[in-house]
Write a protein that holds these residues in place. Structure first.
Motif, PDB file in Angstrom:
ATOM      1  N   ILE A   2      44.153  23.927  31.017  1.00 36.36           N
ATOM      2  CA  ILE A   2      42.516  24.009  30.530  1.00 36.36           C
ATOM      3  C   ILE A   2      42.327  24.983  29.541  1.00 36.36           C
ATOM      4  O   ILE A   2      42.772  26.231  29.584  1.00 36.36           O
ATOM      5  CB  ILE A   2      41.615  24.220  31.813  1.00 36.36           C
ATOM      6  N   LEU A   3      41.600  24.534  28.506  1.00 32.22           N
ATOM      7  CA  LEU A   3      41.299  25.532  27.441  1.00 32.22           C
ATOM      8  C   LEU A   3      40.570  26.490  27.967  1.00 32.22           C
ATOM      9  O   LEU A   3      39.318  26.159  28.589  1.00 32.22           O
ATOM     10  CB  LEU A   3      40.552  24.838  26.305  1.00 32.22           C
ATOM     11  N   LEU A   4      41.117  27.949  28.123  1.00 33.25           N
ATOM     12  CA  LEU A   4      40.291  28.820  28.567  1.00 33.25           C
ATOM     13  C   LEU A   4      40.149  29.979  27.440  1.00 33.25           C
ATOM     14  O   LEU A   4      40.944  30.494  27.029  1.00 33.25           O
ATOM     15  CB  LEU A   4      40.957  29.706  29.668  1.00 33.25           C
ATOM     16  N   ASN A   5      38.872  30.105  27.000  1.00 35.99           N
ATOM     17  CA  ASN A   5      38.690  31.276  25.964  1.00 35.99           C
ATOM     18  C   ASN A   5      38.450  32.417  26.544  1.00 35.99           C
ATOM     19  O   ASN A   5      38.475  32.572  27.814  1.00 35.99           O
ATOM     20  CB  ASN A   5      37.211  30.747  24.959  1.00 35.99           C
ATOM     21  N   TRP A   6      38.366  33.517  25.812  1.00 33.66           N
ATOM     22  CA  TRP A   6      38.257  34.917  26.464  1.00 33.66           C
ATOM     23  C   TRP A   6      37.120  34.977  27.255  1.00 33.66           C
ATOM     24  O   TRP A   6      37.232  35.632  28.328  1.00 33.66           O
ATOM     25  CB  TRP A   6      38.241  35.852  25.198  1.00 33.66           C
ATOM     26  N   GLU A   7      35.959  34.293  26.829  1.00 35.33           N
ATOM     27  CA  GLU A   7      34.952  34.418  27.853  1.00 35.33           C
ATOM     28  C   GLU A   7      34.835  33.794  29.269  1.00 35.33           C
ATOM     29  O   GLU A   7      34.676  34.455  30.212  1.00 35.33           O
ATOM     30  CB  GLU A   7      33.590  33.830  27.252  1.00 35.33           C
ATOM     31  N   LYS A   8      35.710  32.804  29.428  1.00 35.45           N
ATOM     32  CA  LYS A   8      35.815  31.994  30.436  1.00 35.45           C
ATOM     33  C   LYS A   8      37.141  32.691  31.512  1.00 35.45           C
ATOM     34  O   LYS A   8      36.883  32.895  32.602  1.00 35.45           O
ATOM     35  CB  LYS A   8      36.562  30.642  30.279  1.00 35.45           C
ATOM     36  N   ARG A   9      37.936  33.467  30.724  1.00 37.37           N
ATOM     37  CA  ARG A   9      39.036  34.307  31.303  1.00 37.37           C
ATOM     38  C   ARG A   9      38.422  35.334  31.926  1.00 37.37           C
ATOM     39  O   ARG A   9      38.779  36.009  33.097  1.00 37.37           O
ATOM     40  CB  ARG A   9      40.141  34.497  30.395  1.00 37.37           C
ATOM     41  N   ALA A  10      37.528  36.119  31.186  1.00 30.82           N
ATOM     42  CA  ALA A  10      36.885  37.361  31.765  1.00 30.82           C
ATOM     43  C   ALA A  10      35.623  36.892  32.849  1.00 30.82           C
ATOM     44  O   ALA A  10      36.168  37.739  33.974  1.00 30.82           O
ATOM     45  CB  ALA A  10      36.013  37.941  30.620  1.00 30.82           C
ATOM     46  N   ALA A  11      35.376  35.871  32.725  1.00 30.28           N
ATOM     47  CA  ALA A  11      34.333  35.259  34.194  1.00 30.28           C
ATOM     48  C   ALA A  11      35.541  35.236  35.456  1.00 30.28           C
ATOM     49  O   ALA A  11      34.834  35.457  36.555  1.00 30.28           O
ATOM     50  CB  ALA A  11      33.659  34.143  33.481  1.00 30.28           C
ATOM     51  N   LEU A  46      39.519  27.061  41.206  1.00 34.66           N
ATOM     52  CA  LEU A  46      38.586  26.837  40.279  1.00 34.66           C
ATOM     53  C   LEU A  46      37.592  25.429  40.503  1.00 34.66           C
ATOM     54  O   LEU A  46      38.133  24.541  40.537  1.00 34.66           O
ATOM     55  CB  LEU A  46      39.232  26.612  38.709  1.00 34.66           C
ATOM     56  N   ASP A  47      36.250  25.676  40.498  1.00 33.91           N
ATOM     57  CA  ASP A  47      35.420  24.711  40.954  1.00 33.91           C
ATOM     58  C   ASP A  47      35.241  23.857  39.725  1.00 33.91           C
ATOM     59  O   ASP A  47      35.735  24.212  38.350  1.00 33.91           O
ATOM     60  CB  ASP A  47      34.155  24.918  41.800  1.00 33.91           C
ATOM     61  N   LYS A  48      34.352  22.782  39.619  1.00 38.15           N
ATOM     62  CA  LYS A  48      33.871  22.240  38.243  1.00 38.15           C
ATOM     63  C   LYS A  48      33.475  23.176  37.109  1.00 38.15           C
ATOM     64  O   LYS A  48      33.375  22.686  35.978  1.00 38.15           O
ATOM     65  CB  LYS A  48      33.062  20.912  38.458  1.00 38.15           C
ATOM     66  N   LYS A  49      32.902  24.258  37.543  1.00 44.20           N
ATOM     67  CA  LYS A  49      32.354  25.160  36.474  1.00 44.20           C
ATOM     68  C   LYS A  49      33.190  26.262  36.235  1.00 44.20           C
ATOM     69  O   LYS A  49      32.871  27.218  35.672  1.00 44.20           O
ATOM     70  CB  LYS A  49      31.010  25.804  36.735  1.00 44.20           C
ATOM     71  N   LEU A  50      34.584  26.158  36.723  1.00 46.69           N
ATOM     72  CA  LEU A  50      35.453  27.239  36.494  1.00 46.69           C
ATOM     73  C   LEU A  50      34.972  28.441  37.184  1.00 46.69           C
ATOM     74  O   LEU A  50      35.546  29.565  36.818  1.00 46.69           O
ATOM     75  CB  LEU A  50      35.763  27.460  35.107  1.00 46.69           C
ATOM     76  N   LEU A  51      34.309  28.339  38.298  1.00 45.36           N
ATOM     77  CA  LEU A  51      33.982  29.580  39.181  1.00 45.36           C
ATOM     78  C   LEU A  51      35.234  29.803  39.856  1.00 45.36           C
ATOM     79  O   LEU A  51      35.551  29.002  40.659  1.00 45.36           O
ATOM     80  CB  LEU A  51      32.414  29.116  39.871  1.00 45.36           C
ATOM     81  N   PRO A  52      35.664  30.911  40.195  1.00 41.25           N
ATOM     82  CA  PRO A  52      36.768  31.399  40.796  1.00 41.25           C
ATOM     83  C   PRO A  52      36.587  31.411  42.224  1.00 41.25           C
ATOM     84  O   PRO A  52      35.480  32.017  42.438  1.00 41.25           O
ATOM     85  CB  PRO A  52      37.451  32.411  40.164  1.00 41.25           C
ATOM     86  N   LYS A  53      37.329  31.037  43.065  1.00 40.59           N
ATOM     87  CA  LYS A  53      37.325  31.071  44.673  1.00 40.59           C
ATOM     88  C   LYS A  53      38.554  31.501  45.247  1.00 40.59           C
ATOM     89  O   LYS A  53      39.451  30.734  45.133  1.00 40.59           O
ATOM     90  CB  LYS A  53      36.687  29.863  45.232  1.00 40.59           C
ATOM     91  N   ILE A  54      38.691  32.519  45.776  1.00 36.61           N
ATOM     92  CA  ILE A  54      39.797  32.921  46.588  1.00 36.61           C
ATOM     93  C   ILE A  54      40.213  32.288  47.784  1.00 36.61           C
ATOM     94  O   ILE A  54      39.251  31.985  48.515  1.00 36.61           O
ATOM     95  CB  ILE A  54      39.504  34.569  46.942  1.00 36.61           C
ATOM     96  N   GLY A  55      41.489  31.529  47.814  1.00 34.09           N
ATOM     97  CA  GLY A  55      41.656  30.760  48.779  1.00 34.09           C
ATOM     98  C   GLY A  55      42.804  31.249  49.714  1.00 34.09           C
ATOM     99  O   GLY A  55      43.677  32.066  49.385  1.00 34.09           O
ATOM    100  N   ASP A  56      43.198  30.317  50.695  1.00 35.15           N
ATOM    101  CA  ASP A  56      44.606  30.641  51.551  1.00 35.15           C
ATOM    102  C   ASP A  56      44.717  32.080  52.162  1.00 35.15           C
ATOM    103  O   ASP A  56      45.197  32.999  51.646  1.00 35.15           O
ATOM    104  CB  ASP A  56      46.008  30.660  50.193  1.00 35.15           C
TER     105      ASP A  56
END
Length: 237
Positions: free
Chosen positions: A92-101, A133-143
């Protein structure tokens, strides 16, 4: 109908749907995995009692004979490992803003586990494949199969070393004394992966057997690290 979307030491993970059409992720315990039974019970005990936007939500579980299932909310964009380090079709194309989020959201979930959950929780296996990562790329810790409850009355827990090579804090790997710092070290490795586009998994160490932390140290400054060399989608500044 269910489609397999991933596999791990616990077993396979499938995509399914509830009767109302809500997509779900179903983790099925491998019948051959003796360790998986303990992970199954641990995961139910830990994750069923916590709620946070950056933690994957457990919807339910099922035990029927040898069948053991955990039902989670579905993460449309799979894991950070696939998004950042996967094949061309999954990257997925991840710019710096998305990576920081993604880094900030993961840190927020960890801070909740370490400081607000009762009792406190040490995850023990923070890595890119366990950040969904959900549909808005919100990270969720799993496992949470390796997680440990961490009462306020103790400074550390002496336990067998568990986790993933390349992400283990040196003091934990050597002494087996678990503290919150083990998760923080793993999170630091994860941040390096997000910045560099390089994996810290054992399969990528190469002939010199340098893990990512050693590799970054060897090159001295992050400015010299090629960005997202494994991600064919590249990066936008």
């Amino acid at each position: 109908m269910m489609n397999c979307i991933g596999r791990g030491g616990f077993g396979a993970v499938y995509k399914g749907n509830l009767k109302d059409g809500t997509p779900i992720a179903i983790k099925k315990l491998s019948a051959e995995s003796k360790q998986g039974t303990n992970e199954f019970l641990t995961e139910i005990n830990v994750i069923s009692n916590v709620r946070h936007p950056n933690l994957v939500r457990l919807i339910g579980c099922c035990v029927d004979g040898t069948n053991r299932l955990l039902v989670y909310e579905y993460a449309e964009n799979n894991s950070l490992a696939n998004a950042l380090l996967g094949s061309r079709s999954r990257c997925i194309l991840l710019n710096w803003e998305k990576r920081a989020a993604i880094c900030i959201g993961t840190a927020s979930g960890l801070a909740f586990l370490h400081e607000e959950a009762q009792p406190r929780i040490v995850h023990r296996d923070i890595k890119a494949s366990n950040i969904l990562l959900d549909k808005k790329l919100l990270p969720k810790i799993g496992d949470f199969g390796l997680a440990k409850l961490f009462p306020d009355t103790v400074t550390h827990i002496s336990t067998r070393v568990a986790g993933t090579m390349g992400y283990l804090a040196p003091e934990y790997a050597l002494l087996g004394q678990l503290t919150k710092k083990a998760d923080i070290y793993s999170f630091g490795v994860l941040v390096l992966e997000v910045i560099s586009g390089q994996s810290s998994s054992k399969s990528t160490w190469g002939h010199d057997m340098h893990v990512l932390v050693e590799w970054v140290t060897h090159f001295s400054v992050l400015a010299s690290v090629p960005i997202c060399s494994n991600c064919h989608a590249g990066i936008n500044s």
